[in-house]
Motif scaffolding. Structure first.
Motif, short mmCIF file in Angstrom:
data_model
loop_
_atom_site.label_atom_id
_atom_site.label_comp_id
_atom_site.label_asym_id
_atom_site.label_seq_id
_atom_site.Cartn_x
_atom_site.Cartn_y
_atom_site.Cartn_z
N VAL A 108 -18.24 -14.86 -18.36
CA VAL A 108 -18.48 -13.71 -17.48
C VAL A 108 -17.24 -13.44 -16.64
O VAL A 108 -16.87 -12.28 -16.41
N ALA A 109 -16.59 -14.50 -16.20
CA ALA A 109 -15.36 -14.33 -15.41
C ALA A 109 -14.29 -13.60 -16.20
O ALA A 109 -13.54 -12.78 -15.64
N ASP A 110 -14.21 -13.86 -17.52
CA ASP A 110 -13.25 -13.15 -18.37
C ASP A 110 -13.55 -11.66 -18.43
O ASP A 110 -12.64 -10.83 -18.42
N VAL A 111 -14.84 -11.32 -18.51
CA VAL A 111 -15.23 -9.91 -18.54
C VAL A 111 -14.76 -9.22 -17.27
O VAL A 111 -14.14 -8.14 -17.31
N ILE A 112 -15.04 -9.84 -16.14
CA ILE A 112 -14.67 -9.24 -14.85
C ILE A 112 -13.15 -9.13 -14.71
O ILE A 112 -12.63 -8.10 -14.27
N ALA A 113 -12.44 -10.18 -15.11
CA ALA A 113 -10.98 -10.17 -15.01
C ALA A 113 -10.38 -9.07 -15.87
O ALA A 113 -9.45 -8.37 -15.45
N ARG A 114 -10.91 -8.91 -17.07
CA ARG A 114 -10.40 -7.87 -17.97
C ARG A 114 -10.67 -6.49 -17.39
O ARG A 114 -9.82 -5.60 -17.46
N GLY A 115 -11.86 -6.30 -16.80
CA GLY A 115 -12.20 -5.01 -16.22
C GLY A 115 -11.34 -4.68 -15.01
O GLY A 115 -11.02 -3.51 -14.77
N LYS A 116 -10.98 -5.68 -14.24
CA LYS A 116 -10.15 -5.44 -13.05
C LYS A 116 -8.69 -5.19 -13.43
O LYS A 116 -7.98 -4.48 -12.72
N LYS A 117 -8.28 -5.76 -14.55
CA LYS A 117 -6.89 -5.60 -14.98
C LYS A 117 -6.64 -4.21 -15.57
O LYS A 117 -5.59 -3.60 -15.34
N ASP A 118 -7.61 -3.72 -16.32
CA ASP A 118 -7.44 -2.44 -17.02
C ASP A 118 -8.77 -1.70 -17.06
O ASP A 118 -9.72 -2.15 -17.70
N GLY A 164 -26.02 -2.71 -17.59
CA GLY A 164 -24.57 -2.57 -17.63
C GLY A 164 -24.03 -1.87 -16.40
O GLY A 164 -23.00 -2.26 -15.83
N GLU A 165 -24.75 -0.84 -15.93
CA GLU A 165 -24.33 -0.12 -14.73
C GLU A 165 -24.42 -1.01 -13.49
O GLU A 165 -23.54 -0.98 -12.62
N LEU A 166 -25.49 -1.80 -13.41
CA LEU A 166 -25.63 -2.73 -12.28
C LEU A 166 -24.51 -3.75 -12.30
O LEU A 166 -23.91 -4.06 -11.26
N PHE A 167 -24.19 -4.27 -13.47
CA PHE A 167 -23.14 -5.29 -13.62
C PHE A 167 -21.79 -4.75 -13.14
O PHE A 167 -21.09 -5.39 -12.36
N LYS A 168 -21.43 -3.58 -13.62
CA LYS A 168 -20.09 -3.08 -13.27
C LYS A 168 -19.97 -2.76 -11.79
O LYS A 168 -18.92 -2.96 -11.18
N ARG A 169 -21.08 -2.34 -11.18
CA ARG A 169 -21.03 -2.05 -9.75
C ARG A 169 -20.96 -3.33 -8.91
O ARG A 169 -20.22 -3.40 -7.94
N GLN A 170 -21.73 -4.33 -9.31
CA GLN A 170 -21.67 -5.59 -8.55
C GLN A 170 -20.35 -6.31 -8.76
O GLN A 170 -19.86 -7.00 -7.87
N ALA A 171 -19.76 -6.13 -9.96
CA ALA A 171 -18.48 -6.80 -10.26
C ALA A 171 -17.29 -6.01 -9.74
O ALA A 171 -16.18 -6.56 -9.65
N GLY A 172 -17.52 -4.75 -9.40
CA GLY A 172 -16.42 -3.91 -8.91
C GLY A 172 -15.43 -3.55 -10.00
O GLY A 172 -14.22 -3.50 -9.76
N ILE A 173 -15.93 -3.30 -11.20
CA ILE A 173 -15.07 -2.96 -12.33
C ILE A 173 -15.57 -1.67 -12.98
O ILE A 173 -16.63 -1.16 -12.66
N GLU A 174 -14.80 -1.17 -13.93
CA GLU A 174 -15.20 -0.02 -14.74
C GLU A 174 -15.44 -0.49 -16.17
O GLU A 174 -14.73 -1.35 -16.69
N MET A 175 -16.43 0.08 -16.80
CA MET A 175 -16.70 -0.14 -18.23
C MET A 175 -17.20 1.19 -18.79
O MET A 175 -17.93 1.91 -18.12
N ARG A 176 -16.81 1.48 -20.01
CA ARG A 176 -17.28 2.71 -20.65
C ARG A 176 -18.56 2.43 -21.42
O ARG A 176 -18.62 1.51 -22.23
N HIS A 177 -19.56 3.23 -21.15
CA HIS A 177 -20.86 3.08 -21.80
C HIS A 177 -20.83 3.72 -23.19
O HIS A 177 -20.41 4.86 -23.36
N VAL A 178 -21.33 2.94 -24.18
CA VAL A 178 -21.43 3.45 -25.56
C VAL A 178 -22.90 3.36 -25.97
O VAL A 178 -23.39 2.29 -26.36
N PRO A 179 -23.64 4.46 -25.86
CA PRO A 179 -25.07 4.42 -26.20
C PRO A 179 -25.30 4.54 -27.70
O PRO A 179 -24.60 5.29 -28.39
N TYR A 180 -26.29 3.81 -28.19
CA TYR A 180 -26.68 3.87 -29.60
C TYR A 180 -28.14 4.27 -29.69
O TYR A 180 -28.87 4.28 -28.68
#
Length: 317
Positions: free
Chosen positions: A134-144, A163-179
Motif C-alpha cells: 500500500v505504501a508503494d501505491v501512495i508513493a507512486r501517486g505522490k511522485k506522479d 477508490g475515491e475514498l482511498f485517494k482522498r485519504q492518501a492525498g494522491i491522484e488516481m485515474r478511474h477506469v470503469p468497466y
C-alpha cells in the motif's frame, strides 16, 4: 372515530398476529440477477431459515438499475413480514447519494432485520506492476499524478467509491477506469492495463492462489480471518475502513414483533455450520446483528458515502 377504532384494533391485534407468524411462505426479493454474489448469499441461508421459521422462504430475483427496481418493490410492499429484501451496501446506502430522485429512502422506508454477511474489498495489483505494498501505491501517486489508474466494476459501485475514498485519504491522484462488471476489470488488472483494483474476495481468490494477482491490503479496519496474512490498508493509512455488508430488511412499518422474530431466525441460521461454511467459501464473513445495530450501520454508511460521492462529484441520474 372510525379511524381511531381501526388504529386501536391494529395495535392490539398486532401481538396476536405476530404470535402466529409466519402462516404462509415468505418472499425474499433479491434485487440482482440469479447467480450473482447477492443471490448466492441469499440462497445460502434459504434452507436454514425455512427450517427455523417452519414456512418456505421463496427467493424472487428482481434485477435492474443497480438494485433499485427490486429494492423499490420491497419498500412499497405490505409491511406484514411476508415480503422482505436481501439488500447490501449499494442499494441500501450508496444509492442515497448517487441518485437525486431515488424511488425509496434507504433509512426511512425500511425496518432492518439483521446483517447476514460482511466482506472486505481486496486491493490487488498484477505482479508485473512493480507495486508491492500500500505504501508503494501512495508513493507512486505522490511522485506522479498520472502514474496510477484504478479499475472498478462501474460508476458508483463499491469498487469505485472505495477508490475515491482511498485517494482522498492518501492525498494522491488516481485515474478511474470503469468497466461493465467484474470480469473485464479483473482481466485488465491481470494484464497490467490498470495499476490497482479493489476487488471482491470471490473474484480474487483463484487468481491470488495462482499468483496472478498480488494482494496489497484488505479494506476493513482489522484483519479478516479469511485472509489473516494480508495486512489492512489502515496499517498504512490509519482509519481507512470499507465494509461491504449484506442483510435482510423489511418494509418500514412492519410490526416490531415480526422484525424480532425474523431477527432471531436470521441469527440462528447464520450460526449454523451449514451457513458458516457456505459463506466462508464465498470469501465473506458470516455475521448477524441486532435490528438496531444494523439500522445504525445503514445510517452511518449513508452519511459516510454521501461525503465521498459529493467530493468526487459522482451522479448516476
Amino acid at each position: 372515530m372510525r379511524a381511531l377504532l381501526l388504529l386501536l384494533t391494529f395495535v392490539f391485534a398486532t401481538p396476536a398476529f405476530a404470535q402466529g407468524y409466519p402462516e404462509r411462505p415468505i418472499r425474499v426479493i433479491v434485487p440482482y440477477p440469479a447467480g450473482g454474489s447477492t443471490d448466492i448469499l441469499a440462497r445460502a441461508i434459504q434452507q436454514p431459515l425455512t427450517e427455523i421459521l417452519g414456512k418456505p422462504i421463496v427467493i424472487e430475483n428482481k434485477p435492474g438499475a443497480g438494485g433499485i427496481i427490486g429494492t423499490t418493490e420491497a419498500a412499497r410492499s405490505a409491511p406484514d413480514g411476508y415480503t422482505i429484501v436481501f439488500g447490501n451496501l449499494g442499494p441500501n446506502a450508496l444509492n442515497a447519494s448517487l441518485y437525486k430522485k431515488l424511488s425509496y429512502d434507504p433509512v426511512r422506508d425500511f425496518a432492518p432485520i439483521s446483517v447476514v454477511a460482511e466482506m472486505p474489498l481486496l486491493l490487488v495489483t498484477a505482479p508485473s506492476s512493480g507495486i508491492s505494498s500500500v505504501a508503494d501505491v501512495i508513493a507512486r501517486g505522490k511522485k506522479d499524478a498520472d502514474a496510477l489508474t484504478y479499475a472498478s466494476v462501474g460508476l458508483g459501485s463499491a469498487s469505485h467509491v472505495t477508490g475515491e475514498l482511498f485517494k482522498r485519504q492518501a492525498g494522491i491522484e488516481m485515474r478511474h477506469v470503469p468497466y461493465r462488471g467484474g470480469a473485464p476489470a479483473t482481466t485488465d488488472t491481470l494484464a497490467g492495463h490498470v495499476s490497482i483494483y479493489f476487488i471482491t474476495p470471490l473474484e480474487a481468490l483463484g487468481h491470488m492462489q495462482a499468483g496472478a494477482l498480488k494482494p496489497l491490503g484488505v479494506s476493513t479496519l482489522t484483519r479478516t480471518s479469511l485472509f489473516p496474512d494480508i495486512p489492512t490498508i489502515s496499517e498504512t493509512l490509519p482509519g481507512f475502513d470499507v465494509v461491504v455488508w449484506f442483510g435482510l430488511l423489511a418494509p418500514a412499518g412492519t410490526p416490531t414483533e415480526i422484525v424480532a422474530k425474523l431477527n432471531d431466525a436470521v441469527v440462528r441460521a447464520v450460526a449454523t455450520s451449514q451457513v458458516q461454511e457456505a459463506l466462508k467459501k464465498l470469501g465473506v464473513e458470516p455475521k448477524s446483528s441486532t435490528s438496531s445495530t444494523f439500522a445504525a450501520t445503514i445510517r452511518a454508511d449513508v452519511e459516510k458515502w454521501a461525503k465521498v460521492v459529493s467530493l468526487a462529484k459522482i451522479k448516476l441520474d
